[in-house]
Design an enzyme around this catalytic site. Structure first.
Site: not given
Length: 736
Positions: A465, A533
């Site tokens: 990430d 997301d």
């Protein structure tokens, strides 16, 4: 490799071609578009003689050229290929070609090939190489490098500050529209389209990564450009740092052409200083022409990616990620129960997300301390990993290696490893800063800690990430605030390459706050992207539809979320969420403890359908119907041999029309016949109608209905009027 100096050079592949005139100081493009076939001397002479424009009034007294290294010297007044200076001088580059090499591939010269051009510029003291490679799928990759050559310089010559190095290709007059993308967190890759007006359309990212608002793919097209129609000329920069895209039209045009499409790294002032012997390699710029609309652009790019030796060769496992299920609440019993339910519905890989490492009970601490938090995991991760493996599932884990919290042992020990100016750090973002990976001691330490976790637990998969922009991205490692985005990006690539070399079977997913780093530079080193997301299927349907312009479905993670979306608070039916998550690399990001037995059974059936169809989903050609009603979507995946297809019919909102009329299924063979069935194993879509069209009633039976491809693909069939936020999956098998 043939000497192509002075010749007209041709590269051809998959119906596309590039024609270069290698005469003159710098080679120029004569044609980029549809395949012209093998060129005889008369045709090459015709291309060359028609390649020069008129001499205009109030203009240079010779025809303006537009070369592959466009400069003011040629009469080009637009954005130049190169910008820079040496202490305020050497600002007027005049490169000239000193060697041209040409190679064609394929028995008939239609398998692509390579043109390499060596250039020398006494003004700037640079020796350069431009390589134009057309692959067998019609994608043109352009690589440019420059070296400061001491032999060309005076003894006191200053370093050359390179401000820009772009690849610019000309566009014909019929390219009249621009399509590119905007976005934000949880709404990535939102298309925007308009006319090519006079002047400069410039998209520049300064986030240290492409960003959620990345232009992503810039397309110039004809007025009729759509998914299935029109011509398109597209550019993508395969780079994970700052980037720049330009579409430009001047009154005098660009040589014999109308306008220009280009891309390059967006360099910051002082970032690239070339002393004698120093070299700069520009990121690869990819260019694609399609005569079959936007779906044709996507097909070429997908074929290119799928041909890579590093492309995933095994079936993409059904994945469960723990993030929206438990967030930071890491508890062995809770996670073990989640694993049990995952096994029940057919999950094949479990990924433990953020929260497992030292001091990480919330988002404001711990980044940089990549070892297991024994306060939460007194026996380490082994009990959970063993539980996962007992069901034959793979184990994955989350890292954010490029970031650091000030509340971490690493930051307290090495405060100078935080990327930022010597005058003091700016604001945090998500309570974190960026780790200065240009310091090899920092990147090596983090790499070793990641590798240790992978070794200890036999990790199969990493979610990598990157949750914030790079603001004031300067490094103080050399005693000055030198811009560092370029070197930070190269350091990231070195880390990923080293990790893959140490652990050859390891798979890596790239995530950047969702879809903030979607580019083919990062995908050269990873196996999957997290497109957003946002797991809300209404948003996700569009995000993934446009993500697939560049990235094939098998590389796009798509997860089943909760009934009430964690990012939008919208509630959607389970059947809609399941269908939207099916046609990519499918997964689950929901606390399955909330699901009742009926829901678990439907999810298990969905998992079985995914395993049945994933070979098709992960190898087929992506197609999209061009519909007048923007509240509806029909998108499909068709087997390369045409033997099978699946199409998703979805409605996002209500429409003025009561019914769709005849809708054409794209990508089918008009001469074939197809058995059509509706796959409703995981729930029935709600309708805004009293009864279905007659043909659909038959398609809903186990036997289905057989229809000609000409009716399905050319005439079209009436589709049901679904209620908003509903979807239906059609399975088409060619029977004759």
């Amino acid at each position: 490799m043939l000497d192509g100096s002075g010749a007209v050079l041709l590269l051809r592949a998959a119906g596309a071609c590039l024609v270069i005139d290698a005469a003159g100081p710098v080679p120029r493009v004569l044609h980029w578009g549809a395949d012209l076939g093998p060129l005889d001397p008369a045709a090459t002479d015709a291309l060359r003689v028609t390649g020069a424009p008129a001499v205009l009034n109030n203009a240079p007294d010779v025809p303006r050229t537009f070369s592959l290294w466009a400069t003011e010297y040629e009469g080009w007044a637009g954005t130049p290929a190169q910008e820079g200076h040496a202490a305020g001088s050497a600002t007027t580059p005049r490169p000239r070609a000193v060697a041209v090499r040409h190679r064609v591939d394929g028995e008939d010269g239609d398998g692509g090939g390579l043109i390499e051009i060596d250039l020398v510029d006494e003004i700037t003291g640079l020796r350069s190489t431009m390589a134009l490679a057309l692959d067998p799928y019609g994608v043109l990759a352009v690589d440019v490098s420059v070296v400061r050559d001491e032999a060309l310089l005076a003894a006191t010559a200053a370093s050359y500050e390179l401000d820009a190095l772009r690849v610019l290709l000309p566009l014909p007059e019929r390219a009249v529209d621009i399509l590119d993308f905007d976005g934000k967190w949880c709404r990535e890759r939102s298309p925007q389209r308009g006319a090519i007006f006079s002047g400069t359309h410039l998209r520049r990212t300064r986030r240290g990564k492409p960003g959620h608002d990345s232009p992503f793919l810039v397309v110039a097209g004809t007025s009729d450009l759509a998914f299935g129609t029109g011509e398109a000329w597209a550019a993508h920069l395969a780079w994970s740092g700052d980037s720049e895209y330009v579409v430009e039209r001047l009154p005098e045009g660009a040589g014999a052409f109308s306008s220009v499409l280009g891309a390059g790294e967006a360099l910051r002032s002082g970032e690239i200083l070339l002393a004698p012997g120093d070299r700069y390699d520009a990121p690869t710029a990819l260019f694609v022409w399609s005569g079959d609309g936007l779906d044709g652009v996507a097909d070429r790019l997908h074929r290119r990616l799928r041909a890579r030796p590093s492309h995933p060769a095994t079936p993409r496992p059904l994945t469960l990620n723990s993030w929206e299920a438990v967030y930071f609440d890491h508890d062995l019993d809770r996670l073990s129960a989640l694993v049990e339910r995952a096994a029940r519905v057919g999950v094949e890989r479990v990924v433990l997300d953020d929260g497992w490492f030292h001091g990480r009970r919330a988002a404001n601490a711990g980044l940089g301390d990549w070892f297991v938090d024994r306060a939460v995991w007194p026996e380490g991760l082994a009990p959970l990993v063993d539980r996962v493996r007992s069901h034959g599932m793979q184990f994955g884990i989350w890292f954010e290696p490029e970031m650091i919290n000030l509340d971490s042992d690493l930051a307290r020990l090495h405060p100078d490893w935080v990327l930022g100016p010597r005058a003091g750090l700016g604001a945090t973002s998500r309570d974190q800063y960026v780790l200065d990976l240009t310091r090899t001691e920092a990147s090596d330490l983090v790499l070793d800690r990641i590798s240790a976790i992978v070794e200890e637990y036999g990790v199969d998969y990493i979610k990598w990430d990157h949750n914030r922009d790079l603001s004031e991205a300067v490094s103080g490692r050399s005693g000055s605030d030198r811009p560092a985005v370029h070197e930070q990006t190269r350091a990231l690539y070195r880390m990923l390459d080293a990790l893959r070399e140490r652990h050859p079977g390891l798979e890596i997913e790239t995530c950047s706050g969702g879809g903030g780093r979607v580019d083919l530079g990062i995908l050269d080193r990873t196996d999957r992207i997290w497109a957003s997301d946002c797991n809300d299927p209404v948003e996700r349907l569009q995000i993934e539809r446009w993500t697939r312009m560049l990235v094939p479905p098998e590389l796009v993670g798509s997860h089943l979320g909760a009934e009430r979306s964690h990012t939008t608070s919208r509630r959607t039916d389970l059947s809609f969420r399941l269908i939207v998550a099916l046609t990519a690399h499918a997964g689950i990001e929901w606390d399955l403890q909330e699901a009742d037995d009926d829901e678990l059974e439907r999810i298990a059936r969905w998992g079985a359908v995914y395993r049945e169809l994933r070979e098709l989903i992960h190898s087929g050609r992506v197609v999209n119907a061009d519909l007048a009603d923007e509240a509806t979507v029909l998108t499909g995946i068709v087997a390369q041999d045409g033997s099978r297809a699946i199409h998703t019919w979805a409605r996002l909102a209500t429409s003025a029309a009561g019914q769709s009329g005849r809708v054409r299924f794209p990508g089918l063979d008009a001469a074939a016949r197809y058995e059509v069935r509706v796959r409703d194993e995981f729930g029935t879509a709600r309708r805004h109608q009293s009864s279905d069209p007659e043909w659909l009633a038959a398609a809903l039976t186990a036997e289905g209905i057989t229809l000609p491809g000409s009716v399905l693909g050319i005439v079209g069939v009436p589709l049901p009027t679904l209620a908003p936020q509903q979807a239906m999956l059609f399975d088409l098998v060619r029977v004759a």
